[in-house]
Design an enzyme around this catalytic site. Structure first.
Site, mmCIF file in Angstrom:
data_model
loop_
_atom_site.group_PDB
_atom_site.id
_atom_site.type_symbol
_atom_site.label_atom_id
_atom_site.label_comp_id
_atom_site.label_asym_id
_atom_site.label_seq_id
_atom_site.Cartn_x
_atom_site.Cartn_y
_atom_site.Cartn_z
ATOM 1 N N GLU A 81 43.584 51.343 40.362
ATOM 2 C CA GLU A 81 43.750 51.452 41.820
ATOM 3 C C GLU A 81 44.916 50.622 42.308
ATOM 4 O O GLU A 81 45.118 49.488 41.877
ATOM 5 C CB GLU A 81 42.484 50.989 42.562
ATOM 6 C CG GLU A 81 42.587 51.179 44.074
ATOM 7 C CD GLU A 81 41.415 50.563 44.839
ATOM 8 O OE1 GLU A 81 40.265 50.754 44.392
ATOM 9 O OE2 GLU A 81 41.649 49.893 45.855
ATOM 10 N N GLU A 93 36.011 46.183 41.663
ATOM 11 C CA GLU A 93 36.344 44.830 42.140
ATOM 12 C C GLU A 93 35.141 43.884 42.148
ATOM 13 O O GLU A 93 34.679 43.428 43.204
ATOM 14 C CB GLU A 93 37.007 44.912 43.519
ATOM 15 C CG GLU A 93 38.299 45.717 43.472
ATOM 16 C CD GLU A 93 39.102 45.679 44.759
ATOM 17 O OE1 GLU A 93 38.557 45.254 45.812
ATOM 18 O OE2 GLU A 93 40.279 46.083 44.720
#
Length: 504
Positions: free
Chosen positions: A355, A252
């Site tokens: 994810e 991220e």
């Protein structure tokens, strides 16, 4: 043939949970056991004259006892042109698309620590539930964190503070829980488990905010030192008997979080990869390891992929683009079309879901059917959009939705009450299983097209020639439909809020 016995959970808590969700008999496994992994052979062509061929139907449905249960066997019969009123899922086995890498989940510190607190029998149950294709759902893909992430009991790195040369590098921290856990998972999977590592943050001394948490950026003077860290991790894990298939560059990279995080613009990630990480991996003899870029949500995926993949010097190091499902944080919907656009624009690069989980853990919602439906919707759309792999987040969490050192508690497909040793299987586990158990590495996606928006579908042919068609009914209504192939059709009944895998 396969049938899972059912676990009922009293909403007052975990104490009355049954852990019998994975009792399988040999006779129930005959059909499912025929779908075996292969990573080398191209799936054979399917005989198009299939009138009379049997179709095994496996179902998970709300307000029923069906959990990956063998619920029916139907047969193809001649139908010809269906009427507009005859609902169909059309399948074309001749139209083939991407080759599937696998389906799996994350082997985090949190999962490993929770696992370690369970009785031995429950530990074996979890291992079988996830990694044994006969007794469970046959995971073949796994992600793990490179030093700490939020789903660790605390922040840590593999080096001493200030050690730019990485002379103190050691994974000894992971030897207590995570490494033994991964080795058992790997053994249960028969040694066939593609594991990739992802970092959440460089060590604090390498960052401009001097903190592993709260975002910040990697200082330019530490680009090479941080690039050296990845090969050291891979080699250390390999020395422990855990082969690492690949890495992502940064988890991220556009999110400033209260946990471990680090910000890279698209240009910064591109330049770190092409000038430091990529060359370093090759120099260290690890050029065969897969490198995954982005590893963040679908919202910005095209801009990130375009920035990196249009630079030949960066693109040559990229195996694929990884992504998550959290883009609805802004109040919108899941942006599946962005994934498809990347696939269409860069067809020679892989797409992999890296994810996803349902956050804001609440024990009173462990039976909510929407948990699994989020997985089913995403997996169908992601595979149809070109993804070759799909990786869930933590495979196991405790009764609090942790451990998590910043209290970012989330749902997992399976939760354990570490006080009683009981296991709770949410419907997410079964929804994922409708893919992972019946879609094996080396499978090819084929064309699937429902004639009603109430049904979502994807279809794949396995290396052994078995076709698996996944059909999800997201409505409150029972729907009868035809599985249609070349003028032949098998009639199937889909229960409200259900998912089915049809195997023939």
């Amino acid at each position: 043939m396969l049938k899972f016995s059912i676990m009922k959970m009293n909403r007052r808590g975990f104490l009355v949970a049954s852990s019998s969700a994975l009792v399988l008999t040999k006779s129930q496994l005959s059909s499912a056991a025929s779908v075996q992994p292969s990573e080398t052979s191209e799936p054979p062509k399917i005989e198009r004259k299939i009138e009379g061929r049997a179709v095994a139907v496996y179902t998970t449905a709300d307000n029923s006892n069906h959990r990956l249960a063998a619920t029916d066997t139907v047969a193809f019969k001649h139908l010809g042109q269906p009427l507009e009123t005859q609902i169909c899922v059309f399948v074309d086995t001749a139209k083939r698309f991407q080759t599937i890498l696998g389906v799996g989940g994350a082997l985090t510190d949190a999962s490993a620590e929770t696992f370690a607190k369970l009785p031995k029998a429950k530990q074996q149950e979890i291992l079988n539930a996830y990694f044994d294709v006969k007794k469970g759902i046959g995971y073949t893909l796994a992600r793990t964190n490179i030093h700490s992430c939020d789903f660790s009991s605390g922040s840590y790195t593999y080096v001493n503070e200030g050690d730019k040369e990485l002379q103190s590098f050691s994974v000894s921290h992971d030897k207590q829980f995570r490494i033994p856990f991964i080795k058992q998972a790997l053994a249960t999977a028969g040694g066939k488990l593609n594991i990739f590592g992802s970092p959440w943050s460089p060590p604090a001394f390498m960052k401009d905010n001097n903190n592993m948490l709260h975002g910040g950026k990697l200082k330019p003077e530490f680009y090479q030192s941080w690039a050296n860290y990845y090969p050291k991790f891979i080699k250390a894990y390999q020395k422990e008997g855990i082969p690492i298939w690949g890495i992502s560059i940064q988890n991220e990279p556009m999110a400033t979080q209260k946990w471990e995080s680090c910000i890279y613009s698209a240009e910064e990630e591109r330049d770190f990869l092409k000038k430091y990480l990529g060359p370093t991996m090759r120099k260290e003899g690890l050029g065969d390891k897969k490198i995954i870029a982005w590893d963040h949500n679908r919202d910005l995926i095209y801009q990130r992929a375009n920035t990196i993949l249009t630079d030949p010097q960066a693109a040559r190091f990229v195996w694929g683009i990884g992504y998550h499902w959290y883009e609805p944080w802004s109040g919108g919907e899941a942006m599946y079309d962005n994934v498809k656009l990347v696939h269409e624009s860069f067809p020679n690069k892989n797409l992999i879901f890296t994810e996803g989980c349902s956050d804001s853990f609440n024990a009173q919602k462990l039976n909510d059917w929407g948990l699994g439906e989020q997985y089913g919707r995403s997996m169908i759309n992601d595979f149809n959009g070109g993804a070759v792999g799909w990786t869930d987040w933590n495979i196991l969490l405790d009764e609090t939705g942790g451990p998590n050192h910043v209290k970012n508690f989330c749902f997992a497909p399976v939760h354990a009450d570490t006080k009683t040793g009981e296991l709770i299987y949410t419907n997410s586990y079964y929804y994922i299983g409708h893919f992972s158990k019946f879609v094996r590495p080396g499978a090819r996606r084929i064309a699937a097209s429902p004639s009603r928006s109430a049904l979502l579908s994807t279809a794949l042919v396995n290396p052994d020639g078995k076709v698996s068609v996944v059909v999800m009914n997201k409505t409150d209504q029972k729907i009868s439909y035809f599985l249609w192939l070349d003028g032949n059709a098998a009639e199937v009944t889909s229960l409200p809020h259900s998912i089915q895998t049809l195997v023939f």
